[in-house]
Enzyme design. Sequence first.
Site, PDB file in Angstrom:
ATOM      1  N   SER A  66      65.102  33.008  19.701  1.00  0.00           N
ATOM      2  CA  SER A  66      64.161  34.037  20.124  1.00  0.00           C
ATOM      3  C   SER A  66      64.025  34.081  21.655  1.00  0.00           C
ATOM      4  CB  SER A  66      62.828  33.811  19.423  1.00  0.00           C
ATOM      5  OG  SER A  66      62.130  35.012  19.353  1.00  0.00           O
ATOM      6  N   HIS A 102      62.883  36.113  10.911  1.00  0.00           N
ATOM      7  CA  HIS A 102      63.043  35.603  12.273  1.00  0.00           C
ATOM      8  C   HIS A 102      62.754  34.099  12.264  1.00  0.00           C
ATOM      9  CE1 HIS A 102      62.943  36.144  16.628  1.00  0.00           C
ATOM     10  NE2 HIS A 102      61.802  35.485  16.688  1.00  0.00           N
TER      11      HIS A 102
HETATM   12  C1  GTR Z   1      58.058  38.079  20.348  1.00  0.00           C
HETATM   13  C2  GTR Z   1      58.838  38.823  21.409  1.00  0.00           C
HETATM   14  C3  GTR Z   1      60.311  38.631  21.199  1.00  0.00           C
HETATM   15  C4  GTR Z   1      60.697  37.199  20.908  1.00  0.00           C
HETATM   16  C5  GTR Z   1      59.654  36.460  20.091  1.00  0.00           C
HETATM   17  C6  GTR Z   1      59.759  34.935  20.124  1.00  0.00           C
HETATM   18  O1  GTR Z   1      56.698  38.246  20.497  1.00  0.00           O
HETATM   19  O2  GTR Z   1      58.494  40.166  21.324  1.00  0.00           O
HETATM   20  O3  GTR Z   1      61.012  39.126  22.343  1.00  0.00           O
HETATM   21  O4  GTR Z   1      60.957  36.528  22.063  1.00  0.00           O
HETATM   22  O5  GTR Z   1      58.369  36.724  20.483  1.00  0.00           O
HETATM   23  O6  GTR Z   1      60.144  34.358  21.131  1.00  0.00           O
HETATM   24  O7  GTR Z   1      59.391  34.335  19.111  1.00  0.00           O
END
Ligand code: GTR
Length: 339
Positions: A179, A320
């Site tokens: 991420s 995710h």
């Molecule tokens: C979210 C963000 C993403 C990603 C994610 C993370 O809020 O929008 O770009 O980086 O966090 O890092 O878990």
Amino acid sequence: LKFKIIQNDPTALGGQAIRREVLITFARKEETPEATLLIYLPKNTDGPVPAFLTINFVGNHTIHPDPGISITRSWVRNSKDWGIENNRADERSRGSRRSRWAVEKILKRGYALATIYYGDIDPDYDDGFANGVHRLYSKPKPDEWGSISAWAWGLSRCLDYLETDRDINAKKVAVMGHSRLGKTSLWAGAQDDRFALVISNDSGCGGAALSRREFGETVKRINTSFPHWFCDNFTQYNDRINDLPVDQHLLIALVAPRPVYIASATGDPWADPKGEFLSGYHAGPVYKLFGLEGVGVDSHPKADHPVGHHIGYHLRTGKHDVTDFDWEQYLNFADRHLK
Ligand code: GTR
């Protein structure tokens, strides 16, 4: 920069591994920021081993319930799920992120796992760069580093240490992150060609996903929610993304000719899985200049079918996250390219 081995325990994980911790201090000043690099080494190996160097979200002690891992003293984001209150970590969060780190699997395959907590390098909130390693330098100019770049810099400093560790083959270090830390591993790999292999797990906008698709998270959105992540100049493109002189396939191409792996997840539209694939696909011509094959396919592969030669890619079923399936693919890719 100073490295001090603060523990070396050959009886870790029921005797399967050596647990080593290295305290990294960054400055001459009294109140120097400090970071702890945690390393698990497989035992009974034949000389120095290849390694995965990763950067984590909640502290080294959350990657495994192993009671010997030091708990970070740095700022940590509050979370009921992870047992963090008052921005401080304690025993309650030990092992809480275990599912993301296939520690035993990695060791069994003959790799070391080294990890650092991102908050030890730069706490992840917008404070005008008064804390973390930024405070050792003057305030960043509009074309200078934000937090992602600072985290990537921290990974390079960990590699500086690994180059001195005789149990590690520093020419075979893969850098990996998830991420925002996948954006970080890509940037670390692009800038520092000592990293032999680069892995982006669900990195999305500002990572592997093409910005011009404006699918899921957009440049405007990310610069608004996280003003400290990128250099300030990036905000100039919030409302005119087609004027941006680069897109993220060029970031992937900066890793060439070294192998790079991009992973997406079906339940992660915010990170634009197709855009992540396409940046790998469009980095292919640069690999071709080196006589190397990129993703090796012309369209987004179906879920759970890893593809690729020097540019690896998979779309995992699920959310995710980082799972054992992801690690399995990274290990297979690393076996092909590093062994
Ligand atoms: C979210 C963000 C993403 C990603 C994610 C993370 O809020 O929008 O770009 O980086 O966090 O890092 O878990």
